[in-house]
Design an enzyme around this catalytic site. Structure first.
Site, PDB file in Angstrom:
ATOM      1  N   CYS A 176      23.648 -84.683 132.815  1.00  0.00           N
ATOM      2  CA  CYS A 176      23.845 -85.919 133.570  1.00  0.00           C
ATOM      3  C   CYS A 176      22.653 -86.188 134.496  1.00  0.00           C
ATOM      4  CB  CYS A 176      25.184 -85.881 134.308  1.00  0.00           C
ATOM      5  SG  CYS A 176      25.816 -87.545 134.586  1.00  0.00           S
ATOM      6  N   HIS A 180      28.847 -84.816 130.052  1.00  0.00           N
ATOM      7  CA  HIS A 180      29.170 -83.480 130.589  1.00  0.00           C
ATOM      8  C   HIS A 180      29.801 -82.600 129.508  1.00  0.00           C
ATOM      9  CE1 HIS A 180      28.641 -84.438 134.930  1.00  0.00           C
ATOM     10  NE2 HIS A 180      28.812 -85.654 134.465  1.00  0.00           N
ATOM     11  N   GLU A 215      30.256 -79.572 129.573  1.00  0.00           N
ATOM     12  CA  GLU A 215      31.029 -78.481 130.205  1.00  0.00           C
ATOM     13  C   GLU A 215      32.514 -78.790 130.308  1.00  0.00           C
ATOM     14  OE1 GLU A 215      28.955 -80.508 131.731  1.00  0.00           O
ATOM     15  OE2 GLU A 215      29.473 -80.891 133.820  1.00  0.00           O
TER      16      GLU A 215
HETATM   17  N1  GLN Z   1      24.168 -89.627 140.069  1.00  0.00           N
HETATM   18  C1  GLN Z   1      23.959 -89.876 138.694  1.00  0.00           C
HETATM   19  C2  GLN Z   1      24.672 -91.133 138.220  1.00  0.00           C
HETATM   20  O1  GLN Z   1      25.583 -91.605 138.829  1.00  0.00           O
HETATM   21  C3  GLN Z   1      24.379 -88.695 137.859  1.00  0.00           C
HETATM   22  C4  GLN Z   1      25.843 -88.376 137.956  1.00  0.00           C
HETATM   23  C5  GLN Z   1      26.187 -86.996 137.489  1.00  0.00           C
HETATM   24  O2  GLN Z   1      25.343 -86.123 137.402  1.00  0.00           O
HETATM   25  N2  GLN Z   1      27.471 -86.769 137.214  1.00  0.00           N
HETATM   26  O3  GLN Z   1      24.360 -91.657 137.192  1.00  0.00           O
END
Ligand code: GLN
Length: 540
Positions: free
Chosen positions: A384, A510, A512
């Site tokens: 992410c 994600h 995970e």
């Molecule tokens: N802050 C980033 C976004 O909102 C990544 C979010 C995250 O890593 N879950 O896109």
């Protein structure tokens, strides 16, 4: 009325005793006897969901396929059971009140005074029975967050009392998890806090059927009998839960203590098939007898609290076990990575993960770590925010867009290679408004991702507001740095890879959240394999 049987799990004496792990372990034992089980968690805080909470508060926010931002215990449930949970599996006081107040505004209470009892308790009871009423489950385990005696948990405890009455004693039971402290000076285990906490529960009209005792030392038969006598349960319903090296040992311990038998007895249920935990045991055997060891750096800004990256750490355990590799995770604070420390911090790592996150703090350290991984050909997995930083790193250091950034960090940056999604631009409210839950991703045939997943269509869970800015597509991507996966409907970039590198993958989603004991995630599995290969190559 519901066809399912209900098990309520409450906690006493102190918080953090691991109700979620006990609930998940019991569910595992029941599932291993062919019962269809689900687990739900009721949290007494007023946030509508944990999505707006800082990870330092309650650890990681877990995300389900249907886009619910939930307590991290739901992660344990999915990892233990290998079944999906949903919005209905996690309810907070905030959500309960929100819905009761909405009904009040719609005039649904017909002029009545709206009160905690019966209106809030009715709402809680309805939600407690929601999954049980679907007919999809034989047993619903409900974990009540917090500790009995807390002001906040009172409506939940009262709802459990009423529900047990409604359902009948054969259809519902209460497991109370407590702590038996060991007084080193006296050399004794003490039962008094447990007696008091069982009494507190009784004052609310609930008698515990089973008491699970967290302890550092074995409980003697005498002590069990004493507890049973004071707490109105049979000695066999006093279950010892001794500290273990890994949470994955807990189902085995609970089996040895006969927790599942006591439960089935009380609920007048017969096993649907002889208990079979062979695949769980096979996993444990591999996990405990690794043939190799790799050192993986986890770079984030919440590293002081292990729970912040719970699902990533567990995914690494699953991936390690299946490969018979011990994964030694070195947590590195991204704020500690500077030009002068980067080599020192990262040079002995065999794999580098840059964690998800929000906001500006620590991002320059993440970018430096990614540059180090890229240049030194260390296997890299960016998750992410980690993927977004990988894009920025490449844009700055290889493409020459020196001031490339994300508008999350600098709204007026010269090259916004990561920008707010179009659909996000008009959103003001923070709660539940990110791009959440499962989205499809199409994989390029020639990609590493395709090789890893073994298919070209995948679905992964998301939680972000920003994305790769497609206006920069032809500037940033080239023959080395490539897009390996995109969302088929929106064209959003989901996966980036570096072809000049043996294993460099950044994912907007994600992975995970989808790794389980019986289904380790292919990306983590391949990443750990690549890290071992890197180790072998560096030793040559
Ligand atoms: N802050 C980033 C976004 O909102 C990544 C979010 C995250 O890593 N879950 O896109």
């Amino acid at each position: 009325m519901s066809r399912a049987k209900y098990i309520f799990v409450t906690g006493g004496v102190t918080s953090s005793l691991g109700k979620g792990i006990i609930a998940a372990s019991l569910a595992k034992l029941l599932q291993a006897q062919n019962f269809r089980v689900t687990i739900q968690k009721f949290d007494p805080y007023i946030n509508v969901d944990p999505g707006t909470l800082n990870p330092y508060e309650h650890g990681e926010c877990y995300v389900t396929d249907d886009g619910a931002e939930t307590d991290l215990d739901l992660g344990h449930y999915e990892r233990f059971l290998n079944v999906n949970t949903s919005q209905a599996n996690n309810v907070t006081t905030g959500r309960v009140y929100q819905s009761v107040i909405e009904k009040e505004r719609q005039g649904k209470f017909l002029g009545k005074t709206v009160q905690v009892i019966p209106h809030i308790t009715n709402e809680i009871k309805e939600r407690m029975c929601l999954l049980g009423n679907t007919g999809e489950y034989d047993i619903v385990i409900t974990e009540i967050g917090g500790t009995v005696g807390d002001i906040e948990s009172l409506p939940y405890i009262e709802s459990v009392r009423q529900l047990i009455w409604d359902l009948g004693r054969e259809n519902a039971l209460v497991i109370h998890l407590t702590l038996i402290p060991y007084l080193a000076a006296a050399g004794e285990l003490k039962t008094k806090p447990t007696q008091h906490s069982v009494k507190t529960l009784m004052e609310s009209g609930i008698s515990a059927d089973i008491i699970v005792c967290r302890t550092e030392h074995d409980l003697s038969e005498d002590l069990k009998e004493k507890l049973a006598l004071f707490c109105n349960v049979k000695p066999e319903a006093i279950i010892e839960s001794i500290d273990v090296d890994t949470i994955y040992d807990v189902p085995i311990k609970m089996l040895a203590e006969g927790l599942d038998k006591v439960v089935l007895n009380k609920l007048k249920l017969k096993p649907k098939k002889p208990l079979d935990l062979s695949s769980w045991e096979a996993f444990l055997k591999k996990y405990k007898n690794p043939k190799h060891k790799v050192k993986i750096g986890l770079i984030g800004k919440y590293v002081e609290l292990q729970d912040s990256y719970k699902s990533i750490l567990e995914s690494l355990i699953h991936a390690g076990a299946i490969n018979e590799i011990e994964v030694d995770v070195v947590s590195i604070h991204s704020e500690h990575i500077t030009d002068s420390t980067v080599a020192l911090e990262l040079n002995n790592l065999e794999g580098i993960i840059v964690a998800p996150g929000f906001g500006e703090r620590g991002i320059e350290g993440k970018i430096k770590a990614i540059a180090y991984a890229r240049e030194n050909k260390i296997p890299f997995l960016g998750i992410c925010l980690g993927m977004q930083m990988a894009v920025i790193e490449y844009a700055r250091n290889k493409v020459g867009l020196t001031h490339a950034n994300s508008t999350e960090m600098n709204p007026n940056c010269e090259h916004p290679v990561i920008d707010l999604m179009e659909s996000q631009k008009s959103i003001i409210n923070k709660g539940g408004t990110m791009r959440l839950g499962a989205w499809d991703c199409h994989l390029e045939t020639e990609s590493l991702a395709h090789q890893v997943y073994g298919t070209n269509k995948i679905s992964e869970r998301h939680r972000h507001r920003y994305e790769f800015n497609n206006e920069y597509f032809s500037k940033v991507f080239d023959t080395d740095f490539k897009v390996a996966g995109t969302n088929p409907e929106t064209g959003l970039v989901e996966i980036v890879e570096n072809k000049k590198h043996p294993w460099f993958v950044g994912v907007q989603f994600h992975p995970e959240y989808k790794s389980t004991v019986s289904n380790p995630h292919p990306l983590f599995t391949a990443f750990i394999k690549a890290s071992l290969l890197h180790q072998n190559n560096s030793q040559k």
